[in-house]
Motif scaffolding. Structure first.
Motif, short mmCIF file in Angstrom:
data_model
loop_
_atom_site.label_atom_id
_atom_site.label_comp_id
_atom_site.label_asym_id
_atom_site.label_seq_id
_atom_site.Cartn_x
_atom_site.Cartn_y
_atom_site.Cartn_z
N PHE A 12 0.92 -0.95 0.01
CA PHE A 12 -0.01 -0.18 0.06
C PHE A 12 0.90 1.13 0.02
O PHE A 12 1.51 1.50 1.12
CB PHE A 12 -0.89 0.04 1.41
CG PHE A 12 -1.94 -1.09 1.36
CD1 PHE A 12 -3.06 -0.95 0.27
CD2 PHE A 12 -1.85 -2.02 2.12
CE1 PHE A 12 -3.65 -1.91 0.65
CE2 PHE A 12 -2.66 -3.12 2.18
CZ PHE A 12 -3.89 -3.30 1.66
N ALA A 17 2.50 -4.41 3.10
CA ALA A 17 1.67 -5.08 4.02
C ALA A 17 1.77 -6.65 4.09
O ALA A 17 1.57 -7.41 5.02
CB ALA A 17 0.31 -4.90 3.66
N PRO A 35 0.39 -10.82 15.30
CA PRO A 35 -0.35 -9.55 15.86
C PRO A 35 -0.72 -8.51 14.96
O PRO A 35 -1.04 -8.59 13.92
CB PRO A 35 1.07 -8.95 16.75
CG PRO A 35 1.93 -9.35 15.80
CD PRO A 35 1.73 -10.83 15.24
N ASN A 36 -1.44 -7.30 15.76
CA ASN A 36 -2.09 -6.40 14.92
C ASN A 36 -1.12 -6.16 13.93
O ASN A 36 0.02 -5.55 14.07
CB ASN A 36 -2.26 -5.20 15.57
CG ASN A 36 -3.62 -5.41 16.67
OD1 ASN A 36 -4.33 -6.33 16.31
ND2 ASN A 36 -3.63 -4.80 17.89
N GLY A 37 -1.52 -5.49 12.59
CA GLY A 37 -0.59 -5.18 11.55
C GLY A 37 -0.02 -6.20 10.98
O GLY A 37 0.79 -5.92 9.89
N ALA A 38 -0.14 -7.33 11.17
CA ALA A 38 0.65 -8.58 10.54
C ALA A 38 0.62 -8.89 9.32
O ALA A 38 1.39 -9.22 8.41
CB ALA A 38 0.66 -9.84 11.57
N LYS A 40 -2.82 -10.26 8.35
CA LYS A 40 -3.82 -11.43 8.10
C LYS A 40 -4.76 -10.98 7.06
O LYS A 40 -5.26 -11.59 6.30
CB LYS A 40 -4.27 -11.68 9.55
CG LYS A 40 -3.12 -12.24 10.57
CD LYS A 40 -3.69 -12.72 11.97
CE LYS A 40 -4.28 -11.44 12.60
NZ LYS A 40 -3.49 -10.30 12.90
N THR A 41 -5.41 -9.84 7.67
CA THR A 41 -6.74 -9.65 6.87
C THR A 41 -6.15 -9.06 5.41
O THR A 41 -7.18 -9.36 4.51
CB THR A 41 -7.13 -8.19 7.42
OG1 THR A 41 -7.42 -8.19 8.90
CG2 THR A 41 -8.59 -7.30 7.12
N THR A 42 -5.08 -8.34 5.12
CA THR A 42 -4.84 -8.28 3.75
C THR A 42 -4.66 -9.37 2.91
O THR A 42 -5.17 -9.62 1.82
CB THR A 42 -3.25 -7.42 3.71
OG1 THR A 42 -3.44 -6.28 4.60
CG2 THR A 42 -3.06 -7.18 2.27
N HIS A 187 -6.45 -13.54 16.49
CA HIS A 187 -5.63 -13.16 17.55
C HIS A 187 -5.48 -14.35 18.74
O HIS A 187 -4.76 -14.31 19.69
CB HIS A 187 -5.88 -12.03 18.44
CG HIS A 187 -5.87 -10.77 17.65
ND1 HIS A 187 -7.08 -10.23 16.95
CD2 HIS A 187 -4.75 -9.94 17.05
CE1 HIS A 187 -6.68 -9.03 16.44
NE2 HIS A 187 -5.46 -9.09 16.26
#
Ligand SMILES: Nc1ncnc2c1ncn2[C@@H]1O[C@H](COP(=O)(O)OP(=O)(O)OP(=O)(O)O)[C@@H](O)[C@H]1O
Length: 285
Positions: A12, A17, A35-38, A40-42, A187
């Motif tokens: 991005f 990402a 963790p957050n920002g790893a 996963k969602t992307t 998580h």
């Protein structure tokens, strides 16, 4: 058949990402942990074609991820916040989503089948707004498995569920994993430990480990210890140890922690996925 990712990256702007992710995912339950920002969602959004990758190759048999329409026919997706349509009845929502999925024939029968699979047949005339969090997640699963997808992607499957619902929901996930590739992102290490056969651990866009759950746990072998301490000593020692968990035992506490060289009275214990995960996170700081 397996889902194959080869050197997948997503940028991005200047943010990387995902960086060079290569993974093979067989039929069964597969966990994405990080963790957050790893990233996963992307990764899940790329798998569901909601995002396009910047580089790399993804395929399932003859289908590759440049064939967006074909890929969509393969995938069932349950996003994190599936609580739409509060005023509609369960069967109406499923019929609506089945139409959007392009399912033309035998819709009534297909809906009845998925309702049975998720154990919601007797609630099909209830409005979504009348259901518990666990039941809404099950409606979410029902819509994800409409049309019998080969790959089911679920974001934070048990977030917001009470402990009993969480156990029931995990059982349902395991059943789905008997015949499909089910990818969950969470998580909650216990969700993966209790449902998945294999997992991948991501941190800051990179794949830092993947494999069978017990292999990932074994990464911390020889580094996990327990120690029993009195209540007075408890607050003294927890600051000096890398605590994984602690619970009351009699008048004192048992502390589970990571260490290369532990205090003299510590006892070495066998490792879990959470131990392996925390060990890897500690190393990649
Ligand atoms: N649309 C976007 N534009 C810019 N940066 C983004 C965008 N989406 C994600 N990112 C960045 O990409 C990285 C990975 O984010 P991602 O949401 O995939 O992580 P995650 O593992 O799902 O985290 P969480 O558990 O918090 O949801 C983060 O640094 C995030 O800020």
């Amino acid at each position: 058949m397996e889902l194959r990712l080869a050197n997948v990256s997503k940028n991005f702007g200047k943010v990387k990402a995902l960086e060079d992710i290569s993974l093979t995912i067989p039929v069964g339950m597969f966990g994405l942990l990080g963790p957050n920002g790893a990233g996963k969602t992307t990764l899940m959004r790329i798998l569901t074609t909601l995002l396009t990758k910047s580089e790399g190759h993804i395929s399932f048999g003859d289908i590759n991820w440049d064939m967006t329409q074909k890929v969509r026919g393969l995938i069932g997706y349950l996003p994190q916040n599936f609580s739409l349509y509060k005023q509609m009845r369960v069967e109406e929502v499923l019929n609506h989503l089945a139409v959007l999925k392009g399912l033309q024939k035998n819709r009534g029968e297909l809906i009845e089948q998925v309702l049975q699979q998720v154990n919601l047949s007797e609630h099909k005339r209830k409005k979504i707004g009348q259901l518990s969090g666990g039941m809404i997640r099950r409606v979410g699963i029902a819509q994800a498995i409409l049309g019998n997808p080969s790959i089911i992607v679920i974001d934070e499957p048990t977030a917001g569920l009470d402990p009993e619902e969480r156990i029931r929901f995990r059982k349902l996930l395991r059943q789905l994993g008997e015949h499909s590739i089910v990818i969950i992102s969470t998580h909650i290490v216990e969700d993966i430990e209790s449902t998945c056969d294999r997992a991948a651990i991501l941190n800051r866009g990179k794949l830092i480990a993947h494999g069978q759950i017990r292999e990932l746990g074994a990464l911390a072998a020889g580094k996990v210890w327990t120690l029993e301490v009195t209540q007075e000593r408890y607050y003294e020692v927890i600051d000096s140890l890398q605590v994984i968990s602690s619970h009351r035992v009699g008048d004192g506490y048992q502390i589970r922690f990571l260490a290369d060289v532990p205090p003299a009275e510590a006892i070495s214990v066998s490792t879990t996925l959470e131990d392996g995960y925390l060990h890897l996170m500690r190393q990649s700081v």
